[in-house]
Scaffold this motif. Structure first.
Motif, PDB file in Angstrom:
ATOM      1  N   ALA A 225      31.932  59.605  37.236  1.00  0.00           N
ATOM      2  CA  ALA A 225      30.541  59.158  37.358  1.00  0.00           C
ATOM      3  C   ALA A 225      30.223  58.021  36.403  1.00  0.00           C
ATOM      4  CB  ALA A 225      29.602  60.328  37.120  1.00  0.00           C
ATOM      5  N   ALA A 226      30.988  57.888  35.326  1.00  0.00           N
ATOM      6  CA  ALA A 226      30.725  56.846  34.326  1.00  0.00           C
ATOM      7  C   ALA A 226      31.562  55.587  34.548  1.00  0.00           C
ATOM      8  CB  ALA A 226      30.989  57.406  32.932  1.00  0.00           C
ATOM      9  N   LEU A 227      32.362  55.552  35.610  1.00  0.00           N
ATOM     10  CA  LEU A 227      33.245  54.408  35.834  1.00  0.00           C
ATOM     11  C   LEU A 227      32.461  53.188  36.327  1.00  0.00           C
ATOM     12  CD1 LEU A 227      36.198  56.195  37.672  1.00  0.00           C
ATOM     13  CD2 LEU A 227      36.229  55.286  35.330  1.00  0.00           C
ATOM     14  N   PRO A 228      32.846  51.998  35.891  1.00  0.00           N
ATOM     15  CA  PRO A 228      32.215  50.791  36.420  1.00  0.00           C
ATOM     16  C   PRO A 228      32.653  50.570  37.866  1.00  0.00           C
ATOM     17  CG  PRO A 228      34.024  50.208  34.958  1.00  0.00           C
ATOM     18  CD  PRO A 228      33.841  51.704  34.841  1.00  0.00           C
ATOM     19  N   ALA A 229      31.774  50.028  38.682  1.00  0.00           N
ATOM     20  CA  ALA A 229      32.078  49.824  40.091  1.00  0.00           C
ATOM     21  C   ALA A 229      33.213  48.836  40.300  1.00  0.00           C
ATOM     22  CB  ALA A 229      30.825  49.348  40.833  1.00  0.00           C
ATOM     23  N   ASP A 230      33.418  47.925  39.329  1.00  0.00           N
ATOM     24  CA  ASP A 230      34.476  46.917  39.457  1.00  0.00           C
ATOM     25  C   ASP A 230      35.693  47.257  38.595  1.00  0.00           C
ATOM     26  OD1 ASP A 230      33.306  46.533  36.999  1.00  0.00           O
ATOM     27  OD2 ASP A 230      33.336  44.338  37.101  1.00  0.00           O
ATOM     28  N   ALA A 231      35.941  48.566  38.395  1.00  0.00           N
ATOM     29  CA  ALA A 231      37.046  48.983  37.523  1.00  0.00           C
ATOM     30  C   ALA A 231      38.389  48.449  38.002  1.00  0.00           C
ATOM     31  CB  ALA A 231      37.091  50.502  37.432  1.00  0.00           C
ATOM     32  N   VAL A 232      38.608  48.396  39.313  1.00  0.00           N
ATOM     33  CA  VAL A 232      39.883  47.907  39.833  1.00  0.00           C
ATOM     34  C   VAL A 232      40.058  46.426  39.500  1.00  0.00           C
ATOM     35  CG1 VAL A 232      41.262  47.530  41.908  1.00  0.00           C
ATOM     36  CG2 VAL A 232      39.944  49.645  41.654  1.00  0.00           C
ATOM     37  N   GLU A 233      39.001  45.652  39.699  1.00  0.00           N
ATOM     38  CA  GLU A 233      39.065  44.217  39.394  1.00  0.00           C
ATOM     39  C   GLU A 233      39.310  43.979  37.906  1.00  0.00           C
ATOM     40  OE1 GLU A 233      36.824  45.673  41.286  1.00  0.00           O
ATOM     41  OE2 GLU A 233      37.273  44.816  43.255  1.00  0.00           O
ATOM     42  N   GLN A 234      38.651  44.795  37.065  1.00  0.00           N
ATOM     43  CA  GLN A 234      38.854  44.655  35.623  1.00  0.00           C
ATOM     44  C   GLN A 234      40.302  44.947  35.246  1.00  0.00           C
ATOM     45  OE1 GLN A 234      36.065  46.536  32.963  1.00  0.00           O
ATOM     46  NE2 GLN A 234      34.357  46.324  34.405  1.00  0.00           N
ATOM     47  N   ALA A 235      40.903  45.926  35.872  1.00  0.00           N
ATOM     48  CA  ALA A 235      42.290  46.275  35.578  1.00  0.00           C
ATOM     49  C   ALA A 235      43.227  45.156  36.022  1.00  0.00           C
ATOM     50  CB  ALA A 235      42.658  47.587  36.260  1.00  0.00           C
ATOM     51  N   GLN A 236      42.945  44.571  37.165  1.00  0.00           N
ATOM     52  CA  GLN A 236      43.787  43.470  37.646  1.00  0.00           C
ATOM     53  C   GLN A 236      43.699  42.254  36.722  1.00  0.00           C
ATOM     54  OE1 GLN A 236      42.155  43.067  41.593  1.00  0.00           O
ATOM     55  NE2 GLN A 236      43.572  44.581  42.481  1.00  0.00           N
ATOM     56  N   ALA A 237      42.507  42.048  36.134  1.00  0.00           N
ATOM     57  CA  ALA A 237      42.321  40.906  35.245  1.00  0.00           C
ATOM     58  C   ALA A 237      42.924  41.139  33.870  1.00  0.00           C
ATOM     59  CB  ALA A 237      40.827  40.589  35.117  1.00  0.00           C
ATOM     60  N   ALA A 238      43.150  42.421  33.505  1.00  0.00           N
ATOM     61  CA  ALA A 238      43.691  42.745  32.175  1.00  0.00           C
ATOM     62  C   ALA A 238      44.821  43.748  32.328  1.00  0.00           C
ATOM     63  CB  ALA A 238      42.580  43.297  31.281  1.00  0.00           C
ATOM     64  N   PRO A 239      45.973  43.349  32.852  1.00  0.00           N
ATOM     65  CA  PRO A 239      47.061  44.299  33.137  1.00  0.00           C
ATOM     66  C   PRO A 239      47.624  45.001  31.916  1.00  0.00           C
ATOM     67  CG  PRO A 239      47.800  42.022  33.361  1.00  0.00           C
ATOM     68  CD  PRO A 239      46.309  41.977  33.221  1.00  0.00           C
ATOM     69  N   ASP A 240      47.371  44.471  30.717  1.00  0.00           N
ATOM     70  CA  ASP A 240      47.877  45.111  29.498  1.00  0.00           C
ATOM     71  C   ASP A 240      46.840  46.020  28.840  1.00  0.00           C
ATOM     72  OD1 ASP A 240      50.328  43.829  29.754  1.00  0.00           O
ATOM     73  OD2 ASP A 240      49.635  42.065  28.658  1.00  0.00           O
ATOM     74  N   ASP A 241      45.681  46.140  29.441  1.00  0.00           N
ATOM     75  CA  ASP A 241      44.613  46.998  28.911  1.00  0.00           C
ATOM     76  C   ASP A 241      44.795  48.393  29.521  1.00  0.00           C
ATOM     77  OD1 ASP A 241      42.298  48.404  28.328  1.00  0.00           O
ATOM     78  OD2 ASP A 241      40.998  46.651  28.503  1.00  0.00           O
ATOM     79  N   LEU A 242      45.338  49.312  28.726  1.00  0.00           N
ATOM     80  CA  LEU A 242      45.662  50.646  29.255  1.00  0.00           C
ATOM     81  C   LEU A 242      44.413  51.386  29.717  1.00  0.00           C
ATOM     82  CD1 LEU A 242      48.114  52.492  29.697  1.00  0.00           C
ATOM     83  CD2 LEU A 242      47.605  53.546  27.485  1.00  0.00           C
ATOM     84  N   ALA A 243      43.332  51.304  28.945  1.00  0.00           N
ATOM     85  CA  ALA A 243      42.102  51.995  29.327  1.00  0.00           C
ATOM     86  C   ALA A 243      41.581  51.480  30.663  1.00  0.00           C
ATOM     87  CB  ALA A 243      41.047  51.829  28.240  1.00  0.00           C
ATOM     88  N   ALA A 244      41.691  50.182  30.877  1.00  0.00           N
ATOM     89  CA  ALA A 244      41.248  49.600  32.140  1.00  0.00           C
ATOM     90  C   ALA A 244      42.090  50.109  33.303  1.00  0.00           C
ATOM     91  CB  ALA A 244      41.304  48.075  32.064  1.00  0.00           C
ATOM     92  N   GLN A 245      43.392  50.282  33.071  1.00  0.00           N
ATOM     93  CA  GLN A 245      44.271  50.806  34.123  1.00  0.00           C
ATOM     94  C   GLN A 245      43.877  52.254  34.475  1.00  0.00           C
ATOM     95  OE1 GLN A 245      46.320  48.424  35.419  1.00  0.00           O
ATOM     96  NE2 GLN A 245      45.313  47.211  33.809  1.00  0.00           N
TER      97      GLN A 245
END
Length: 310
Positions: A225-245
């Motif tokens: 419920a607390a996830l950002p709607a663009d979490a997938v896009e954020q992960a793609q933009a920061a592949p080394d960010d483990l939390a984003a993945q």
């Protein structure tokens, strides 16, 4: 219970246990029965001595499930367990009998059952012990244990089948107040309170796999419920960010894109090392558990995970 948790298939009849106990020495009265001790009780509750053991346990168990409660006046826990057992059997209306034994006054009965710890409650069906528990247990847990035993033996004991023990007791079996609290919180949309109630249930009985699974599901819902709607896009933009993945994998999972979620984390496992790889593996295993370890997608993804790890 002979197994520590009444919910872990307590009704599976233990042949080894049955063979280990010889009640033959108690099948003949040793003398005239003495007066029953204590206050008046329901008809399905009896104080058992060597004299009335054949009638109250051996013969009665040919018709009904008999729960033999072995305790001592010296033990406060024995009194608590006896009171609890009377409440637990009450909904069965006599289809389940409670036989109380004072082991101080009737040591040969305790010896016949091989009892070394009090209180001990032993379930007897058709003249043989089928399961047992020792010490104090949560009432809801014991109720579930008894109901499981009823379901296992009712078709073999004519007195129980005639009384409709399975259907009648299932409807009246007490519900754990913590479970009621959790269900009420969910109906009210109070996810945090439901999680708190399930945490208490699991703390009370760590072997309760149903409560543990429900807690895991609720914790994931809270996290999702607390996830950002663009979490997938954020992960793609920061592949080394483990939390984003992790956020991206959770969002994919929460929106039904389970296979993509698993694949993302398997890829992360192959790209990270040390503590980060371990954390990713654990996160993926948590998602596997939410789906179920027997699910074909989980099985296939486990193979991919193993290949990425080793």
């Amino acid at each position: 219970m002979t197994r520590s948790n009444p919910r872990s298939d307590p009704a599976a009849l233990s042949a080894a246990f049955s063979r280990a106990v010889d009640l033959s020495a108690l099948k003949r009265p040793a003398g005239p029965a003495g007066p029953a001790a204590g206050a008046p009780r329901p008809a399905w509750v009896a104080d058992v001595t060597e004299a009335n053991f054949p009638a109250e346990v051996v013969e009665k168990s040919a018709q009904n499930l008999v729960l033999v409660d072995l305790g001592s006046p010296r033990s406060p826990v024995s009194a608590d367990v006896s009171a609890m057992m009377e409440r637990v059997v009450a909904p069965y209306g006599g289809a389940v009998a409670l036989a109380r034994v004072d082991v101080d006054a009737q040591p040969r009965i305790a010896q016949a059952f091989g009892v070394q710890t009090i209180p001990t409650v032993i379930a007897v069906a058709a003249g043989q012990p089928v399961d047992a528990f020792t010490g104090e247990q949560p009432e809801a847990q014991v109720s579930t244990w008894v109901q499981s035993l009823v379901e296992a033996v009712a078709d073999r004991l004519p007195g129980m089948a005639a009384a409709g023990a399975v259907d009648g007791a299932a409807a009246e079996a007490p519900v754990d107040p913590l479970l009621e609290q959790a269900e009420d919180a969910l109906e009210a949309g109070d996810l945090a309170s439901a999680i708190t109630a399930y945490e208490a249930l699991v703390a009370q009985n760590p072997a309760d796999t149903e409560a543990a699974a429900a807690l895991a599901q609720l914790r994931f819902q809270e996290r999702a419920a607390a996830l950002p709607a663009d979490a997938v896009e954020q992960a793609q933009a920061a592949p080394d960010d483990l939390a984003a993945q992790f956020d991206a994998a959770d969002l994919l999972f929460a929106t039904g894109r389970t296979e993509e979620s698993f694949a993302l984390l398997v890829d992360v496992v192959s790209r990270f090392y040390g503590d980060e790889r371990t954390a990713t593996r654990d996160h993926l295993l948590e998602l596997f558990a939410l789906v179920g370890n027997d699910d074909p997608l989980v099985i296939a993804s486990r193979r991919k995970l193993a290949a990425a790890l080793y």
